[in-house]
Design a protein around this motif. Structure first.
Motif, short mmCIF file in Angstrom:
data_model
loop_
_atom_site.label_atom_id
_atom_site.label_comp_id
_atom_site.label_asym_id
_atom_site.label_seq_id
_atom_site.Cartn_x
_atom_site.Cartn_y
_atom_site.Cartn_z
N VAL A 7 66.08 66.68 -64.82
CA VAL A 7 65.77 68.06 -65.19
C VAL A 7 64.66 68.03 -66.24
O VAL A 7 64.77 67.33 -67.25
CB VAL A 7 67.01 68.77 -65.76
N CYS A 8 63.59 68.77 -65.99
CA CYS A 8 62.47 68.84 -66.93
C CYS A 8 61.96 70.27 -67.01
O CYS A 8 62.09 71.04 -66.06
CB CYS A 8 61.32 67.94 -66.49
N PRO A 9 61.34 70.65 -68.12
CA PRO A 9 60.65 71.93 -68.20
C PRO A 9 59.25 71.82 -67.60
O PRO A 9 58.81 70.72 -67.26
CB PRO A 9 60.58 72.18 -69.71
N HIS A 10 58.58 72.96 -67.48
CA HIS A 10 57.25 72.90 -66.86
C HIS A 10 56.16 73.64 -67.64
O HIS A 10 55.32 74.31 -67.03
CB HIS A 10 57.30 73.41 -65.42
N PRO A 11 56.11 73.50 -68.96
CA PRO A 11 54.99 74.13 -69.67
C PRO A 11 53.68 73.40 -69.39
O PRO A 11 53.66 72.16 -69.29
CB PRO A 11 55.39 73.99 -71.14
N PRO A 12 52.58 74.11 -69.26
CA PRO A 12 51.29 73.45 -69.04
C PRO A 12 50.94 72.45 -70.15
O PRO A 12 50.20 71.50 -69.90
CB PRO A 12 50.29 74.62 -69.00
N LEU A 157 63.90 66.34 -58.59
CA LEU A 157 63.24 66.63 -59.86
C LEU A 157 63.32 68.14 -60.03
O LEU A 157 62.65 68.89 -59.32
CB LEU A 157 61.80 66.14 -59.85
N VAL A 158 64.16 68.57 -60.94
CA VAL A 158 64.50 69.98 -61.10
C VAL A 158 63.72 70.54 -62.29
O VAL A 158 63.94 70.14 -63.43
CB VAL A 158 66.02 70.14 -61.32
N MET A 159 62.81 71.47 -61.99
CA MET A 159 61.88 71.97 -63.00
C MET A 159 62.27 73.37 -63.45
O MET A 159 62.47 74.26 -62.61
CB MET A 159 60.46 71.99 -62.44
N GLY A 160 62.39 73.58 -64.75
CA GLY A 160 62.69 74.92 -65.25
C GLY A 160 62.82 74.96 -66.75
O GLY A 160 63.34 74.03 -67.38
N ASP A 161 62.35 76.06 -67.34
CA ASP A 161 62.43 76.26 -68.78
C ASP A 161 63.68 77.05 -69.15
O ASP A 161 64.22 77.81 -68.35
CB ASP A 161 61.21 77.04 -69.29
#
Length: 253
Positions: A7-12, A157-161
Motif C-alpha cells: 500500500v502506497c500513497p500517490h502524491p506527485p 500495488l494498492v495506491m491511495g492517499d
C-alpha cells in the motif's frame, strides 16, 4: 493466487523531478518539505522492492488506484506527469529501448504506481485496475475477490492517499474528522484487519478527500476472498503536507 500486497500513497512529490531534488540540495523553507518527500519516497520504494522480491519473475503485478473511468486499463496504456510539470511518461507494457507512446490515459494513482515500480527496478509488464472514488464497499469487495481469483501468481500495488484535510494548510483545509479517519485506516492496515477496512465510510472518505478508501477496500476484499490469514507491517502513517500518507506491506502469515 495472491502472494503479497503493498500500500502506497500517490502524491506527485514522490517524483524527484517535481520537487527540485534533481537540481541540488534545497535551502531555506523548502529544505524541510524536500526532506519529508525524500523520506516518503524511500519508504515507498522499500515497500515496492519488498513486494517485487516476494513476487519473483513470473508473477502478475497489478496496480490498483482511483480515477475518473473505472475498469481494466489497456495493456499498452500510458500515463504522463507533464500536467504536473515533469516530462515523465510511463507505460504498462514491458520497458524497452523505445519510450512508450500514445495518448496518456492512466490516472495519477496508476502513473505514480508505475513510477515506483520502474524506480524499484521492475521492467516487466503491469496491469492496472481503476475504480472511481464513488465505488461502494460492496463493489470494492467484489473486485477484490475477482483479483484474488486470478489463477496466476499475483501481487497488488494498492495506491491511495488518506485524508487531504489534516491541518489548516492541507489542500482541503482542516476537518476535525480527518485524524480519526486516518487513524482508523492506519490501524486497519497495520493489523491486516479486512473488516475494519471494509467498514470505512465512503461518504466520510469523500468529504475528507481520502482517495485511498476504495483501493484499500479492494485489498480487503482480495485478502478476505483469499481465505488465508495475513500479516502486515505498517511502515508510515505521516501527514507532512496535511495529507495522510500510509505505507504498508501485507503478506500471508
Amino acid at each position: 493466487m495472491l502472494l503479497a500486497a503493498a500500500v502506497c500513497p500517490h502524491p506527485p512529490l514522490l517524483v524527484p523531478a517535481l520537487t527540485g531534488a534533481q537540481d541540488g540540495p534545497p535551502t531555506g523553507p523548502a529544505a524541510e518539505a524536500a526532506t519529508a518527500a525524500a523520506d516518503l519516497r524511500a519508504t515507498c520504494l522499500a515497500a515496492v522492492r519488498d513486494l517485487l522480491a516476494t513476487a519473483g519473475p513470473d508473477a502478475d503485478v497489478v496496480v490498483v488506484g482511483t480515477g475518473p473511468t473505472p475498469g481494466s486499463a489497456a495493456p499498452d496504456a500510458v500515463g504522463s506527469l507533464s500536467g504536473y510539470g515533469a516530462d515523465v511518461t510511463l507505460g504498462l507494457a514491458r520497458v524497452t529501448d523505445v519510450p512508450p507512446t500514445g495518448l496518456p490515459s492512466l490516472p495519477l494513482s496508476i502513473t505514480i504506481g508505475l513510477w515506483l515500480l520502474r524506480e524499484a527496478g521492475y521492467d516487466g509488464p503491469a496491469r492496472a485496475r481503476v475504480v472511481t472514488q464513488h465505488a461502494t464497499p460492496a463493489e470494492c469487495a467484489d473486485l477484490g475477490a475477482r483479483l484474488a481469483a486470478f489463477p496466476a501468481l499475483t501481487v497488488l500495488l494498492v495506491m491511495g492517499d488518506g485524508s487531504a484535510r489534516r491541518d489548516e494548510k492541507a489542500p482541503g483545509a482542516l476537518d476535525e474528522r480527518a485524524l480519526p479517519f486516518d487513524t482508523a485506516a492506519a490501524e486497519a492496515l497495520a493489523d491486516a484487519d479486512t473488516a475494519a477496512l471494509a467498514a470505512l465510510d465512503p461518504d466520510l472518505a469523500h468529504d475528507l478527500l481520502a482517495t485511498g478508501r476504495a483501493p484499500w477496500q479492494i485489498l480487503a476484499g482480495a485478502v478476505e476472498a483469499d481465505g488465508r490469514p495475513w500479516k502486515s507491517e505498517l511502515r508510515s502513517s505521516d501527514a507532512p503536507y496535511g495529507v495522510g500518507y500510509l505505507v504498508a506491506v501485507w503478506t500471508p502469515a
